[in-house]
Write an enzyme that holds these catalytic residues in place. Structure first.
Site, PDB file in Angstrom:
ATOM      1  N   GLU A 119      37.444  83.442  46.434  1.00 27.95           N
ATOM      2  CA  GLU A 119      36.413  82.855  47.338  1.00 27.95           C
ATOM      3  C   GLU A 119      35.171  82.377  46.552  1.00 27.95           C
ATOM      4  O   GLU A 119      34.835  83.190  45.825  1.00 27.95           O
ATOM      5  CB  GLU A 119      36.274  84.025  48.242  1.00 27.95           C
ATOM      6  CG  GLU A 119      35.355  83.702  49.376  1.00 27.95           C
ATOM      7  CD  GLU A 119      34.989  84.652  50.411  1.00 27.95           C
ATOM      8  OE1 GLU A 119      35.100  86.072  50.001  1.00 27.95           O
ATOM      9  OE2 GLU A 119      34.518  84.529  51.486  1.00 27.95           O
ATOM     10  N   CYS A 162      39.183  85.898  53.035  1.00 23.85           N
ATOM     11  CA  CYS A 162      38.276  87.278  52.828  1.00 23.85           C
ATOM     12  C   CYS A 162      38.452  88.044  54.091  1.00 23.85           C
ATOM     13  O   CYS A 162      39.377  88.702  54.291  1.00 23.85           O
ATOM     14  CB  CYS A 162      36.999  87.092  52.180  1.00 23.85           C
ATOM     15  SG  CYS A 162      36.515  88.703  51.147  1.00 23.85           S
ATOM     16  N   LYS A 172      36.574  79.432  57.305  1.00 21.83           N
ATOM     17  CA  LYS A 172      36.689  80.925  57.532  1.00 21.83           C
ATOM     18  C   LYS A 172      36.156  81.176  59.200  1.00 21.83           C
ATOM     19  O   LYS A 172      34.987  80.882  59.419  1.00 21.83           O
ATOM     20  CB  LYS A 172      35.427  81.555  56.617  1.00 21.83           C
ATOM     21  CG  LYS A 172      35.626  83.142  56.750  1.00 21.83           C
ATOM     22  CD  LYS A 172      35.043  83.721  55.354  1.00 21.83           C
ATOM     23  CE  LYS A 172      34.811  85.268  55.294  1.00 21.83           C
ATOM     24  NZ  LYS A 172      34.210  85.519  54.078  1.00 21.83           N
TER      25      LYS A 172
END
Lengths: 300, 300
Positions: free
Chosen positions: B50, B160, B123
């Protein structure tokens, strides 16, 4: 020491892992003795294994096995209630429930410390694969994922195959469950090699620990031991035991052997749910605007 | 050897774990070198960590850090595309995306083997806790959980914090993802003791392995290493590396060190998704009639 809602911080949980033989009374007596043992060692809440009164009859499809079923309340809840009252422990048991002619359930029952029936949970996810022909026996539960309130905690009781479904644990957590509890009956196919056995048992522990992590909740699981076969037509299942208790980061607090009867007694610190959910506030960030397709079978 | 849908059974995946320093060009060069290395060793699909171009700037809130953002497509996707084309590997990278004035995203980008941009994932779950102040920087993704089709596989790319949400992995699986991929940046607070560090890292691996198990999919995760601090005001984060690849029973196939740069190359047998989903047919038994409350914040 109390939690933010004023509960005692310590919750002592017992887990009774044993073998089952063809004698119902002997099996039940083992379970009751396990409750007594756990309560004497301080357990306020005792978890039994799935269908603890019987050998795992679902390994074959036999209409005669419906004779094993009983109502709820019924003989098993009465026996559990007596022991709950005598020991002062809240008890989570498991019954092959006859609800009506043609409607049977795999039902977890919760007996309060005073012997009253606090509630029941009818298994929602029903397996059916070689050795576990449960769709023949059990009507899927129709009451959803509702925790059961007791004097010790709001219990997120689920049953065995439910343990593979993150949705089940999540729904219990969103409904305010304070601990997740899984009566289980799972084992190895005697045809599987050692590597497959390791992967399967490890998967089973891992996914349950993950439910604890995802929801910031402690979790207890109780599984039977022993090799069983229902008849000379049925497969042999080597039940892998390994009952366990973990905390809200999935950390193992206790784990039983794969092949020994054991009564585990574990004190959980309930304050850790508050602490862990402050540091990792997963529930805060759920994208509830974007989860609609969870209700689809497949997006094809 | 092919899967039931005619794909090659073997899928070779590369994972590039490295340290980041304040020099963007040096960081990107490390990532590109890792892709080259993995591709030379057979990787058809390479996963980067990331925000691989930068130190983890989100540990403090500094409006000046928006200068680090760039459009998609933009300089980073062009550099990744060149390397994808040259090596013939499909690349999953990560960009601090400027979409418009005041709208920035934490975006995973997928470059095809011919250098074209196969797609992007913004995300969806955005963390905000001490050391990870991402809600200041990143607008939550508004395009949901859509896999990205490539010549090597249908990719379930998440980022994540998404890794803590079983819903995210499930939605990707239901939309036909064939592998789950998690670029990550997570580490220890230097104030945490050894036991807490162990629990946190173990939780992180456990819950991702559980996504693989719940959905019968292989999974790869790439995390950075190194101690970083954004400024003398910011905390020190010890990124814990431990990038890994697991199979559809959550079985670990490869795991990197906590503190060494590593390029892992792992061949996944995609036939195992079919095999595992036959033995443990979890998707068959989902109670989609009873999951409605998944869309609620809390059932109070």
């Amino acid at each position: 020491m109390t939690t933010p809602t004023g509960q005692s911080a310590a919750l002592t949980v017992g887990v009774v892992q044993h073998e089952c033989d063809p004698d119902r009374e002997r099996n039940l007596a083992q379970a009751l003795a396990g409750i007594e043992d756990a309560a004497q060692r301080g357990a306020e809440l005792v978890l039994l294994q799935e269908l603890h009164n019987h050998r795992y009859f679902c390994s074959i499809e036999d209409p005669g096995n419906f004779d094993l079923a009983e109502p709820v309340p019924g003989p098993t809840t009465r026996a559990l209630a007596d022991t709950a009252r005598r020991t002062g422990a809240c008890v989570v048991g498991s019954v092959f429930e006859r609800r009506a002619a043609g409607i049977y359930h795999n039902t977890a029952v919760v007996l309060e410390r005073d012997g009253s029936l606090a509630g029941a949970y009818r298994k929602m996810h029903i397996p059916d694969d070689p050795g576990y022909q449960e769709k023949f026996y059990f009507t899927p539960g129709d009451q959803g994922f509702r925790p059961i309130d007791t004097s010790v905690a709001r219990l997120g009781v689920l049953v065995c195959w439910d343990q593979w479904y993150p949705e089940a644990a999540r729904l219990m957590a969103l409904a305010g469950a304070e601990i997740l509890l899984f009566p289980s009956a799972i084992g190895w196919d005697s045809a599987d090699d050692a590597a497959e056995r390791r992967r399967q048992m490890d998967s089973w522990i891992t996914i349950q620990r993950a439910h604890a992590i995802a929801n910031g909740l402690p979790l207890a699981c109780c599984n039977r031991i022993g090799s069983e076969t229902s008849s000379d037509r049925g497969p042999v299942i080597d039940f892998w035991g390994s009952s366990f208790v973990c905390g809200p980061q999935g950390e193992l607090l206790w784990r039983a052997a794969t092949d020994q009867p054991q009564v585990g007694v574990v004190t959980i610190d309930r304050r850790r749910t508050e602490q862990v959910r402050r540091v990792w506030p997963f529930l805060r960030d759920r994208r509830i605007d974007s989860y609609g397709d969870i209700g689809r079978r497949f997006a094809d």
